[in-house]
Design a protein around this motif. Structure first.
Motif: not given
Length: 459
Positions: A52-80
């Protein structure tokens, strides 16, 4: 300082919140480029919300990348920015928190903050939130850490005490009540400002300004007019409308009778209206009796809230598969728990020095309340972080109400951290909804048993 480039949302399966938050960032074009990383332990739900997030981004042609993981340790590095909106055990565990105490004559319309339901929820939530906090400290120690999960006060106090992490609790309660009072007065919400202090879901607005003038004078005039002409509460056809539904646009005093009683007694108006506030005064509503109705049953129905949550997930899965179109309402910025995060981040990163109601450790900002308590209070969001406003005039008459609740939170936090059964019992007794130690023992045992899979500290 530039705006954040990576935001991690832990508990992305909170469908309505996540879609609202995504809409806010999609519409806020200055947050570009932006990565939003979604985390949830339920792989099926995560897949759906990411689609759904990727559909929302596509509809508005937003410069937003959606990533996803069941393990938070995969995505926490570099988070602001890290945002938590988890609910350990989901709606089924929440139902048990409310339905089991009903067998003992204890009725709750919400059950996520205080009374047996909120205390039980804290025992599940705090250990998991501590694990998340430690991962944030290890993998993105400079990130802002915001928590929306309930019970807000207990979680934030536990994380600050045990992990010494500067978590910031966010809730839309004060903003919601400012808008409520604006509608009550018939003025634009932009005209209303307040100062409020308390605990999450029990914050007392003790100063109200309407167009810069003392707003309580106007409130008193409207209140007396309504009390003079409106029907008695028992006969009001639209009494106790569900939060966010009918009755919000034109509120009257009989929509939230107890909140108005507190205002007339103490000269301060409580957030977040009766649905939450009654749970902090269980001794006044024995057996759920509430102005001729029953709390959580035909006054602020708990079952309706659960049913709506289940329906929201069905819609989420339909949108994910394309069986349902994206509703334009997703981008209409309807009020919700998420709606201030964009503004808060702008103020923090651009040093706008705007004031928001947040949950922080007191540290002397409110001199007549405990220094270590986590309070909901106004704070200025600056380039150096949050600075709470110093308020020397918080009404002494409200202190016993808040200090009692702070004590309950402290017992709850200790029970959650140590897994000591007798502290759970003491928290139930201090709360006031349980009428005997024997009842507290039995209720605690039953709640621990039904949630045993989520309570390793009590094993």
């Amino acid at each position: 300082m530039s705006l954040p480039a990576k935001i991690v949302l832990i508990g992305a399966g909170s469908a309505v919140f996540t879609q609202g938050l995504l809409a806010d960032f999609i519409l806020s074009t200055d947050f570009r480029p932006l990565e939003i990383a979604l985390v949830d332990t339920d792989e099926q739900v995560l897949h759906a919300i990411a689609a759904v997030a990727r559909r929302m981004v596509s509809v508005k042609q937003a410069e937003i990348t959606i990533t996803a993981s069941t393990d938070r340790k995969d995505v926490l590095p570099g988070a602001d920015v890290v945002v938590t909106t988890i609910a350990v055990g989901g709606r089924r565990a929440w139902e048990a928190d409310v339905f089991i105490p009903r067998k003992y004559g204890i009725y709750q319309p919400v059950g996520d903050t205080t009374m047996p339901g909120g205390i039980s929820r804290a025992l599940r939530m705090i250990p998991v939130m501590l694990e998340i906090a430690r991962d944030v400290q290890a993998l993105c120690p400079d990130a802002y850490f915001f928590n929306y999960s309930n019970p807000m006060t207990a979680i934030c106090m536990a994380l600050r005490k045990e992990a010494q992490v500067d978590v910031i609790g966010l809730c839309h309660g004060v903003l919601h009540v400012e808008h409520h009072l604006a509608h009550f007065l018939g003025v634009e919400p932009s005209q209303v400002r307040s100062l409020g202090v308390g605990l999450n879901h029990l914050t007392f607005l003790h100063d109200l300004r309407v167009g810069g003038e003392n707003g309580w004078t106007q409130v008193d005039e409207v209140l007396q007019d309504q009390k003079r002409y409106l029907q008695k509460a028992e006969n009001a056809p639209d009494l106790f409308a569900e939060m966010g539904q009918a009755g919000t646009a034109n509120p009257t005093y009989h929509d939230n009778l107890f909140s108005w009683e507190l205002y007339e007694t103490y000269g301060a108006f409580p957030a977040v209206l009766d649905r939450h506030v009654v749970e902090f005064f269980p001794e006044r509503f024995r057996d759920g009796r509430y102005y001729g109705r029953t709390l959580g049953v035909d006054a602020f129905s708990f079952e309706n809230v659960i049913a709506k949550g289940d329906a929201d997930y069905e819609i989420l899965f339909q949108r994910a598969t394309g069986a349902a179109e994206l509703d334009n309402g997703l981008f209409s910025r309807q009020a919700g728990e998420h709606e201030q995060l964009v503004d808060i981040l702008r103020s923090l990163y651009l040093d706008e020095r705007r004031t928001f109601s947040v949950n922080l450790e007191n540290q002397g900002a409110i001199p007549n309340l405990p220094k270590r308590a986590v309070l909901e209070l106004p704070a200025v969001a600056t380039g150096r972080g949050f600075y709470p406003l110093f308020m020397h005039d918080f009404p002494d008459a409200l202190l016993p109400i808040l200090n009692r609740r702070i004590h309950v939170v402290e017992l709850t936090v200790e029970a959650a951290l140590t897994g000591r059964h007798h502290l759970f019992v003491e928290a139930l007794l201090a709360d006031g909804s349980v009428t005997s130690e024997a009842m507290a023992q039995q209720l605690a045992t039953e709640l621990l048993e039904v949630h045993r899979d989520y309570l390793p500290q009590f094993a």
